[in-house]
Design a protein around this motif. Structure first.
Motif, PDB file in Angstrom:
ATOM      1  N   CYS A 198     -63.718 -65.937  43.442  1.00  0.00           N
ATOM      2  CA  CYS A 198     -62.695 -65.271  42.628  1.00  0.00           C
ATOM      3  C   CYS A 198     -61.930 -66.343  41.863  1.00  0.00           C
ATOM      4  O   CYS A 198     -61.380 -67.273  42.449  1.00  0.00           O
ATOM      5  CB  CYS A 198     -61.730 -64.478  43.527  1.00  0.00           C
ATOM      6  SG  CYS A 198     -60.210 -63.976  42.657  1.00  0.00           S
ATOM      7  N   GLY A 200     -59.268 -65.945  40.341  1.00  0.00           N
ATOM      8  CA  GLY A 200     -57.829 -65.732  40.450  1.00  0.00           C
ATOM      9  C   GLY A 200     -57.227 -66.554  41.574  1.00  0.00           C
ATOM     10  O   GLY A 200     -56.140 -67.107  41.433  1.00  0.00           O
ATOM     11  N   CYS A 222     -59.767 -58.018  45.032  1.00  0.00           N
ATOM     12  CA  CYS A 222     -59.964 -59.265  45.775  1.00  0.00           C
ATOM     13  C   CYS A 222     -59.181 -59.164  47.089  1.00  0.00           C
ATOM     14  O   CYS A 222     -57.999 -58.828  47.082  1.00  0.00           O
ATOM     15  CB  CYS A 222     -59.469 -60.454  44.962  1.00  0.00           C
ATOM     16  SG  CYS A 222     -59.465 -62.004  45.894  1.00  0.00           S
TER      17      CYS A 222
END
Ligand SMILES: [Zn+2]
Length: 240
Positions: A198, A200, A222
């Motif tokens: 991910c 992020g 997520c």
């Protein structure tokens, strides 16, 4: 779900560029704060100098009037010397005259020093006045250029925001709610998963989740940063 995902990404693009433009617009005037502080300091210094000069000028006038009085006293002392009847009176009057002359000469020296100081502080004030004028001119020019820059950025931000509603209206309410919820806490709500990670929060997503994302059937969250996830590779393949 792919169409929804693309709409969400478009929304995110709009929001982030509007945010960026707004932040820039807000930060521009702050650039002038140091120069404004400098100007205020210089103005305060100049004011102090003006006050001090006014005080010195009033001392000078006082000193000049004292010297005037002493001149009168010298005249009187001279007359006393001339009218002395005895040598004792004469030498006493002469001593008095000498003392008065000495005192006057000392005061004249003081006056000279004072006038030099006044001259010097006038020159300093002039130079500070020049600095202040230059700084004011600089600030005015800077303000103008900032205004011009903002005048370009404002319509840009407005234009970018204008298409937002159209995109927003096409997004399913549930997804929009999720999007808004994440945006309250994060700078952006959607994160790509690249090579199973991910982007992020830089966490490796579970392989099973990574496979679910490949199907483009649903928009998953997520487990760590709670952003909505999408597979960059799948999206690119599907787009071609
Ligand atoms: Zn994450």
């Amino acid at each position: 779900m792919k169409a929804q995902l693309l709409l969400l990404l478009e929304l995110q693009n709009i929001d982030s560029s509007v945010q960026e433009l707004r932040a820039k617009i807000n930060s521009l005037p702050e650039k002038l704060t140091p120069a404004k502080n400098d100007l205020a300091k210089l103005e305060a210094i100049l004011q102090e100098e003006k006050d001090r000069l006014a005080e010195t000028e009033s001392w000078r006038k006082e000193l000049e009037s004292i010297i005037q009085t002493e001149e009168e006293a010298i005249k009187k002392a001279k007359a006393k010397v001339q009218s002395a009847k005895s040598s004792k009176d004469y030498s006493a009057a002469n001593r008095e005259l000498e003392n008065k002359r000495k005192s006057k000469s000392e005061r004249e020296d003081d006056l000279l020093k004072m006038m030099e100081a006044i001259e010097k502080s006038r020159a300093e004030m002039e130079s500070h006045d020049k600095d202040i004028k230059a700084l004011r001119e600089h600030l005015t020019a800077e303000e103008e250029s900032i205004r011009a820059e903002i005048a370009v950025l404002e319509p840009k931000a407005e234009k970018r925001a204008a298409g937002r509603d159209e995109v927003l209206n096409q997004i399913q309410p549930g997804l929009l709610k999720r999007y808004n919820h994440i945006m309250k806490k994060r700078a952006y709500a959607l994160a790509p998963v690249v090579d199973g990670v991910c982007r992020g929060c830089h966490m490796q997503v579970p392989p099973q989740l990574n496979n679910i994302l490949a199907r483009l059937d649903s928009i998953e969250t997520c487990p760590r940063c709670y952003r909505m996830l999408y597979r960059q590779d799948i999206l690119e393949d599907a787009g071609e």
